[in-house]
Design an enzyme around this catalytic site. Sequence first.
Site, PDB file in Angstrom:
ATOM      1  N   GLU A 210      25.636  48.119  48.528  1.00 21.70           N
ATOM      2  CA  GLU A 210      24.587  49.134  48.322  1.00 21.70           C
ATOM      3  C   GLU A 210      23.503  48.736  47.327  1.00 21.70           C
ATOM      4  OE1 GLU A 210      26.754  52.702  47.375  1.00 21.70           O
ATOM      5  OE2 GLU A 210      27.952  52.593  49.200  1.00 21.70           O
ATOM      6  N   GLU A 315      32.986  51.310  57.235  1.00 21.87           N
ATOM      7  CA  GLU A 315      33.395  52.606  56.656  1.00 21.87           C
ATOM      8  C   GLU A 315      33.089  53.751  57.618  1.00 21.87           C
ATOM      9  OE1 GLU A 315      31.799  53.145  52.685  1.00 21.87           O
ATOM     10  OE2 GLU A 315      32.068  51.041  52.175  1.00 21.87           O
TER      11      GLU A 315
END
Length: 392
Positions: A210, A315
């Site tokens: 991220e 995810e």
Amino acid sequence: MKTNRLLALLMASALMLAGCGTSDSSPESSGETVTASSSDSSDNSSYVRNSRFVDTSDYPSLKELYKDKFLFGCAISTKVQETPEYTELAVQQFNSYTAENAMKPEAVLLYSKAIADPEKYQEHAPITTKNMEACLEYAKANGFAVRGHTLVWHSQTPEWFFYKNYDRDGGELADRDLMLARMENYIKDVLEWTNENYPGLIYAWDVVNEAADDGSGMRQSLWYKTIGEDFVAKAFEFARKYAASDVKLFYNDYNSYQTRKQNDILKFLKPIAEAGNLDGMGMQSHIGEYLNVTDYFSAMKRYHDELGVEIQITELDIGKNNKDDWELSQGAFYAQFFSSLLKTIDEGVPVTSVTLWGLTDDMSWREGENALVFNADLSRKEAFKGIVSAIK
Ligand code: G3I
């Protein structure tokens, strides 16, 4: 009883007794005593099966159905590890394991030791391998391959790690050289320890997680502020230096299918891929039915085309819509998503693993969104049936 199921149950019990990791509450353990598996009468092992769980023994197995396509994984929490019924289902369904929290920097960095002698540890923060060990022992005993998650992330990395003398109250941020030394030592310690103790178990690491901002450009994290925008490249450089040759190095991000974010990600990943330090792109995929599936898989193909790397869906969870028939609709969407995924693979995009971000809806980080494929009592949702139907 199949050996791996027995191992799963024994391992879960052993870890429960050892009190591994940072534990959530365990379920109540009252219930009926059942044979752990009826498939092999030569083994009469039994355990107390909690009556709040349904019998899952006749479910088709996602890892079996998709075994010629990719590894099928699940994010596993300490609560799953401590509960035999959860572990039994996870072992039946999945062959890839990601620690939901217990291998992140906050579970590895050791403040008490660092603060006891900050000068000594200034460039090399001490770590504890206790939580990682519990995860990797569990994965090994239960036959899971492991995705390492994650080395360099702005979240779940303690703030003290970014300050001179590990000052918890803030003070002066560490400078670039100091943070580069700390980053290199952290990556070295984790990669070398995991490889020495569990060679071949971890097949991929999320080296950086991220780094792209939700607005535009790079996230203004403490990694970015202390090192500068090349912190991502440096992390991959260090990871390549210390990782075993069979460990794939991944960048991992959410909303990475969105055009603007994808452009930003590609911009900072291209030189890293060209330097030979990137093996894969992890598309987290916390999504909903609003997703334009065609755009999503075009983005996936573009990562592969422009970076020349493999892809993993790291995810996956798909939140429910607000309608009364949400469960049917969610099931159809899961089916459509996996059908498109299979088509994309057939067209030549190398997708090497797909991980659901949690086992049951009640344990999901997306509270109230019922984004996963099993209910709290382990019964199958339409979402599970959707994934099964896509490959059948
Ligand atoms: O460890 C503490 C515990 O000591 C305390 O008693 C408890 C009280 O709530 O909190 C515990 O920390 C929680 C931690 O998970 C470990 O269980 C945090 O509150 C909670 O916020 C944290 O959430 C995790 C989240 O990452 C944090 O960013 C989720 O479980 C986890 O699913 C989620 O996973 C992330 C991926 O790593 C990266 N991509 C996004 C994804 C979803 O947010």
